[in-house]
Design a protein around this motif. Structure first.
Motif, short mmCIF file in Angstrom:
data_model
loop_
_atom_site.label_atom_id
_atom_site.label_comp_id
_atom_site.label_asym_id
_atom_site.label_seq_id
_atom_site.Cartn_x
_atom_site.Cartn_y
_atom_site.Cartn_z
N MET D 1 0.82 -1.21 0.00
CA MET D 1 0.00 0.00 0.00
C MET D 1 0.86 1.26 0.00
O MET D 1 0.47 2.28 -0.54
CB MET D 1 -0.91 0.02 1.24
N SER D 2 2.02 1.19 0.62
CA SER D 2 2.82 2.39 0.82
C SER D 2 3.32 2.96 -0.49
O SER D 2 3.67 4.12 -0.55
CB SER D 2 4.00 2.09 1.75
N ASN D 3 3.40 2.14 -1.53
CA ASN D 3 3.91 2.63 -2.79
C ASN D 3 2.80 2.98 -3.79
O ASN D 3 3.05 3.06 -4.98
CB ASN D 3 4.86 1.60 -3.41
N ARG D 4 1.62 3.16 -3.31
CA ARG D 4 0.53 3.50 -4.22
C ARG D 4 0.38 5.02 -4.33
O ARG D 4 0.42 5.73 -3.33
CB ARG D 4 -0.79 2.89 -3.73
N HIS D 5 0.18 5.47 -5.58
CA HIS D 5 -0.15 6.88 -5.83
C HIS D 5 -1.67 7.01 -5.75
O HIS D 5 -2.39 6.18 -6.30
CB HIS D 5 0.35 7.25 -7.23
N VAL D 6 -2.16 8.03 -5.09
CA VAL D 6 -3.60 8.19 -4.92
C VAL D 6 -4.09 9.38 -5.72
O VAL D 6 -3.53 10.48 -5.64
CB VAL D 6 -3.96 8.38 -3.42
N TYR D 7 -5.13 9.15 -6.51
CA TYR D 7 -5.77 10.22 -7.29
C TYR D 7 -7.26 10.25 -6.95
O TYR D 7 -7.94 9.22 -7.05
CB TYR D 7 -5.57 9.96 -8.79
#
Lengths: 139, 139, 139, 139
Positions: D1-7
């Motif tokens: 989860m820590s490497n996810r980009h959130v849009y």
């Protein structure tokens, strides 16, 4: 080839994006109109109207082969049924020009599931629907 | 009527919105394709290709007369030139069916200005462009 | 200014056309979302939910002032009610940036008519609707 | 989860089709805007601007899990890099709401290829691009 349904898909100038190509998302609209042409028109002609409104898209796979630019002439979409299961079937497509030489822009595949919107649940493919779909099983 | 350009505009199933009508914004796309058909195709056939890429839309007026639903058959768009000035001209349109009875869905008007994208400024209509446009002046 | 409803309208990269500008038809979608923001959200907060689903667009006028390019930041839409009649009201809009200097991209106007979709006919504006709309009458 | 980009992806009322759901093709536009947010904004902030304009979509896979209806609140898109090869990389996405309970609407995957539009040919991923992409490799 003999079991392919052919849809001549008109382009719109606005389908092009800022790179001057038909945007990758627009092809998904084209595939929808090819399915509508088969499901709404051909199937209804064959006496099966339950496919007309009772389907959900479960999955798309779209492989881009070459860029397409706007032109007044439609692009050809060939589609056929590649698999029929109890409660799901699969449509395969090719978006292409035949002239001046055969050029494939997109190859794609959609999994569709019959859905009973009144009861709000998945349903099985009926024998009448299966008969129509089997007429387009091919490659 | 004799000076109207006719464009048979294909509909897409996805043009309908959640109310089940062609969404009011989609008609503006239809008008664009009718203009493209006239400007890109007809005008180029007549030997004037400067209209093809060098125009900006300055104004739209769109009057909605009746709702339109998706069907496989295209809808008819008639367009004509209603005014030519030094650096601006106006296209009028009617979106309609002729059969079974004449039904008008939309009446619209677009003001267009020639634009020099290389110099990034407005420009005047050329005599060659004026000759092509005058061929479609009508009502 | 005090009676303007403000909607921060997000752009999509695909709103740009092959000329690299937001396509003229996309602004009509932006106006729709600004109306929805007012009619669905603000009006419902004020206790009037009949405006939410019972309206038809009768007319659009859209004047293009400057081209707009995609950027991650939303563009500002200010809208207000310019006229209320017995069975029709008019929304005026300005699409603009305030910073770095005030820049207007579009000025527009939409005539809306209340419609009873159950009875399939036009209807008059109710007193409760009028009270909400009057709160946004301005210039 | 820590490497996810959130849009946070805004919806438009017009994204819904005649069935009252967000149309399956609109999700492909949403994925595009999530990529643009990552590639145009985040990558440029990190000092790599070659990803901004030099990419082609080679393949999409989109799995539909649940229907989505218009609402004023944006829907969450999480994206991350699932594979980096010499001349291709893959973006995975999840379109979801976290509240009131975690609901996934779409899972998707896009293969992208760097393209040199000046030379009109595919090119390899540069070391600088690889460093940015590796920061988002995850699951």
């Amino acid at each position: 080839m003999s079991n392919r349904h052919v849809y001549e898909c008109p382009l719109r100038w606005g389908d092009m994006d800022a790179l001057g190509h038909v945007n990758n998302g627009k092809y998904v609209d084209y595939l929808q109109d090819a399915r509508v042409d088969f499901l709404f028109r051909t199937a209804v002609e064959l006496g099966v109207d339950t496919l007309e409104t009772g389907l959900l898209v479960a999955r798309h796979e779209v492989q881009y082969r070459a860029p397409l630019h706007f032109r007044p002439e439609p692009v050809r979409i060939e589609l056929w049924i590649s698999e029929i299961r109890g409660a799901q079937f699969t449509v395969d497509y090719e978006i292409l020009d035949l002239e001046p030489t055969r050029t494939t822009y997109v190859e794609a595949r959609t999994k569709l599931v019959p859905f009973d919107f009144t009861a709000n649940r998945l349903r099985r493919i009926t024998p009448e629907e299966r008969a129509v779909l089997e007429g387009l099983v091919g490659a």
